[in-house]
Design an enzyme around this catalytic site. Structure first.
Site, PDB file in Angstrom:
ATOM      1  N   CYS A  41       0.825  -1.216   0.000  1.00 52.06           N
ATOM      2  CA  CYS A  41       0.000   0.000   0.000  1.00 52.06           C
ATOM      3  C   CYS A  41       0.856   1.262   0.000  1.00 52.06           C
ATOM      4  CB  CYS A  41      -0.938   0.010   1.193  1.00 52.06           C
ATOM      5  SG  CYS A  41      -0.069   0.082   2.768  1.00 52.06           S
ATOM      6  N   CYS A  51      -2.631  -3.061   8.567  1.00 51.67           N
ATOM      7  CA  CYS A  51      -2.334  -1.739   9.134  1.00 51.67           C
ATOM      8  C   CYS A  51      -1.967  -1.888  10.621  1.00 51.67           C
ATOM      9  CB  CYS A  51      -3.524  -0.799   8.989  1.00 51.67           C
ATOM     10  SG  CYS A  51      -4.315  -0.870   7.371  1.00 51.67           S
TER      11      CYS A  51
HETATM   12  S1  FES Z   1      -3.710   0.557   3.878  1.00 46.08           S
HETATM   13 FE1  FES Z   1      -1.629   0.139   4.305  1.00 46.08          FE
HETATM   14  S2  FES Z   1      -1.340   0.669   6.367  1.00 46.08           S
HETATM   15 FE2  FES Z   1      -3.414   0.911   5.978  1.00 46.08          FE
END
Ligand code: FES
Length: 129
Positions: free
Chosen positions: A35, A109
């Site tokens: 991400c 996360c």
């Molecule tokens: S989407 Fe990657 S840390 Fe939250």
């Protein structure tokens, strides 16, 4: 579409532990290549009256999603005042539980928070030697 808990939104909208600690005793940096989110965690260590090392202060800088920011802020709250050994036991599940749950898709996360704290402690222990 998923929904965040009220606790997540509180820590995301009004985080109390954002920032950097000058002369931090340990710094942990973690990133998620998928991400692209990045988290820096700063810890300050002090000895308590019993002579045990405790985490006196925690600050963070997070470039990330809503969950990553809420996780960072909750993690800082959970770690403050803990001994090093207690802090090492703060798992991503414990952080997510304190936030009254995270959507499944946001599980990674919370892992970022757990890893950042362990890295900051490792950094401190390395510098101490
Ligand atoms: S989407 Fe990657 S840390 Fe939250």
């Amino acid at each position: 579409m998923f929904q965040y808990s009220k606790e997540v939104m509180k820590h995301f909208l009004h985080p109390k532990n954002v920032g950097e600690i000058k002369n931090a005793d340990g710094i942990g940096k973690v990133g998620n290549p998928v991400c692209g989110d990045v988290l820096w965690l700063y810890i300050k260590i002090e000895k308590n009256k019993k002579g045990e090392e405790i985490i006196k202060d925690v600050k963070f800088k997070t470039l990330g999603c809503t969950a990553a920011i809420a996780v960072s802020d909750m993690l800082a709250d959970l770690a403050k005042g803990k001994t090093i050994e207690e802090a090492k036991k703060i798992t991503n599940k414990r952080i997510a539980d304190a936030l009254k749950g995270l959507p499944k898709i946001k599980h990674h996360c919370s892992l970022l928070g757990e890893e950042a704290l362990l890295n900051a402690i490792k950094d401190y222990e390395k510098k101490k030697k």
